[in-house]
Design a protein around this motif. Structure first.
Motif, mmCIF file in Angstrom:
data_model
loop_
_atom_site.group_PDB
_atom_site.id
_atom_site.type_symbol
_atom_site.label_atom_id
_atom_site.label_comp_id
_atom_site.label_asym_id
_atom_site.label_seq_id
_atom_site.Cartn_x
_atom_site.Cartn_y
_atom_site.Cartn_z
ATOM 1 N N THR A 155 102.184 58.860 68.688
ATOM 2 C CA THR A 155 100.941 59.540 68.744
ATOM 3 C C THR A 155 100.921 60.888 68.969
ATOM 4 N N ILE A 156 99.775 61.709 68.810
ATOM 5 C CA ILE A 156 99.879 63.237 69.381
ATOM 6 C C ILE A 156 98.714 63.068 70.242
ATOM 7 N N GLY A 157 98.854 63.405 71.441
ATOM 8 C CA GLY A 157 97.980 63.356 72.470
ATOM 9 C C GLY A 157 97.410 61.922 72.647
ATOM 10 N N SER A 158 96.164 61.707 72.430
ATOM 11 C CA SER A 158 95.736 60.534 72.479
ATOM 12 C C SER A 158 95.242 60.026 71.039
ATOM 13 N N VAL A 159 95.361 60.731 70.269
ATOM 14 C CA VAL A 159 95.155 60.250 68.774
ATOM 15 C C VAL A 159 96.294 59.882 67.862
ATOM 16 N N PRO A 160 96.492 58.721 67.558
ATOM 17 C CA PRO A 160 97.408 58.138 66.681
ATOM 18 C C PRO A 160 97.936 58.950 65.411
ATOM 19 N N ALA A 161 99.142 59.339 65.172
ATOM 20 C CA ALA A 161 99.693 60.050 64.043
ATOM 21 C C ALA A 161 99.351 59.133 62.822
ATOM 22 N N PRO A 162 98.869 59.745 61.692
ATOM 23 C CA PRO A 162 98.592 59.141 60.361
ATOM 24 C C PRO A 162 99.634 58.311 60.028
ATOM 25 N N THR A 163 99.804 57.237 59.290
ATOM 26 C CA THR A 163 100.687 56.696 58.535
ATOM 27 C C THR A 163 100.772 57.528 57.257
ATOM 28 N N VAL A 164 101.967 57.822 56.928
ATOM 29 C CA VAL A 164 102.054 58.492 55.711
ATOM 30 C C VAL A 164 103.250 58.155 54.713
ATOM 31 N N TYR A 165 102.839 58.106 53.448
ATOM 32 C CA TYR A 165 104.179 57.973 52.384
ATOM 33 C C TYR A 165 104.331 58.927 51.830
ATOM 34 N N THR A 166 105.724 59.550 51.685
ATOM 35 C CA THR A 166 106.053 60.605 50.742
ATOM 36 C C THR A 166 106.833 60.290 49.589
ATOM 37 N N ALA A 167 106.413 60.939 48.432
ATOM 38 C CA ALA A 167 107.079 60.500 47.284
ATOM 39 C C ALA A 167 107.902 61.705 46.714
ATOM 40 N N THR A 168 108.858 61.618 46.175
ATOM 41 C CA THR A 168 109.814 62.427 45.401
ATOM 42 C C THR A 168 109.818 61.978 44.122
ATOM 43 N N VAL A 169 109.614 62.553 43.026
ATOM 44 C CA VAL A 169 109.690 62.186 41.611
ATOM 45 C C VAL A 169 111.024 62.785 40.972
ATOM 46 N N TYR A 170 111.888 61.944 40.754
ATOM 47 C CA TYR A 170 113.166 62.154 39.807
ATOM 48 C C TYR A 170 112.929 62.157 38.265
ATOM 49 N N ILE A 171 112.846 63.103 37.576
ATOM 50 C CA ILE A 171 112.639 63.300 36.212
ATOM 51 C C ILE A 171 114.256 62.914 35.462
ATOM 52 N N ASN A 172 113.987 61.972 34.605
ATOM 53 C CA ASN A 172 115.007 61.483 33.875
ATOM 54 C C ASN A 172 115.375 62.520 32.923
ATOM 55 N N THR A 173 116.680 62.954 32.730
ATOM 56 C CA THR A 173 116.662 64.388 31.806
ATOM 57 C C THR A 173 117.776 63.532 30.699
ATOM 58 N N HIS A 174 118.231 62.291 30.760
ATOM 59 C CA HIS A 174 118.851 61.610 29.482
ATOM 60 C C HIS A 174 117.876 61.806 28.172
ATOM 61 N N PRO A 175 118.827 62.071 27.138
ATOM 62 C CA PRO A 175 118.179 62.041 25.667
ATOM 63 C C PRO A 175 117.277 61.144 25.337
ATOM 64 N N ASP A 176 117.599 59.598 25.890
ATOM 65 C CA ASP A 176 116.899 58.628 25.699
ATOM 66 C C ASP A 176 116.124 58.154 27.031
ATOM 67 N N ASN A 177 115.617 59.148 27.702
ATOM 68 C CA ASN A 177 114.712 58.876 28.815
ATOM 69 C C ASN A 177 113.513 57.793 28.598
ATOM 70 N N PHE A 178 113.106 58.094 27.637
ATOM 71 C CA PHE A 178 111.527 57.326 27.333
ATOM 72 C C PHE A 178 111.821 55.888 27.126
ATOM 73 N N ASP A 179 113.078 55.599 26.961
ATOM 74 C CA ASP A 179 113.372 54.114 26.593
ATOM 75 C C ASP A 179 113.694 53.401 27.917
#
Length: 152
Positions: free
Chosen positions: A20-44
């Motif tokens: 909590t921050i003071g008397s207000v609960p901290a928001p529940t957060v999801y963080t996303a990191t995207v890893y791009i597939n760089t292999h020649p057949d990535n779309f398979d």
């Protein structure tokens, strides 16, 4: 006939959350990191030997998408779906970050890392329909001075 019964005492306690921050609960957060597939057949689809590189901002800093828990975001797959939408230029994340225009869209074969409440981490492969958990990728690469390419 009426029977008199005593009611057990009720104790009410206030339980405070450590995040909590003071008397207000901290928001529940999801963080996303995207890893791009760089292999020649990535779309398979993603295979464990495929090289991946993290999506970055134009200045080279890591691109972390954030989503607050809500009626629409109630778990890791919903957070991955929201990251997929950002990565396909359909919306911004909850902090107003849009997908960079010089990185190809998030596609089948890419991997999305979701860090959730309590700092747990799951890696999800982008499939033609939905996501599948995969082990942490072992072939994360940094492209020297470059960013993940646009579609060929």
């Amino acid at each position: 006939m009426t029977t008199f019964a005593t009611r057990p005492l009720t104790v009410t306690a206030r339980i405070t959350d450590a995040d909590t921050i003071g008397s207000v609960p901290a928001p529940t957060v999801y963080t996303a990191t995207v890893y791009i597939n760089t292999h020649p057949d990535n779309f398979d689809g993603y295979e464990p030997h495929h090289p991946l590189t993290a999506a970055t901002h134009p200045d080279g800093s890591p691109l972390h998408l954030t989503f607050h828990a809500s009626d629409g975001i109630r778990g890791h797959e919903a957070a991955a779906e929201a990251a997929f939408e950002v990565g396909n230029h359909q919306r911004a994340d909850d902090s107003g970050t849009y997908w960079p225009t010089d990185i190809r869209s998030v596609s089948v074969g890419d991997v999305i890392k979701i860090t959730g409440p309590g700092h747990w981490i799951i890696h999800l492969r982008v499939d033609p329909t939905g996501f599948t958990p995969v082990p942490e990728p072992a072939h994360l690469t940094a492209l020297a001075g470059a960013r993940p390419a646009r579609h060929r």
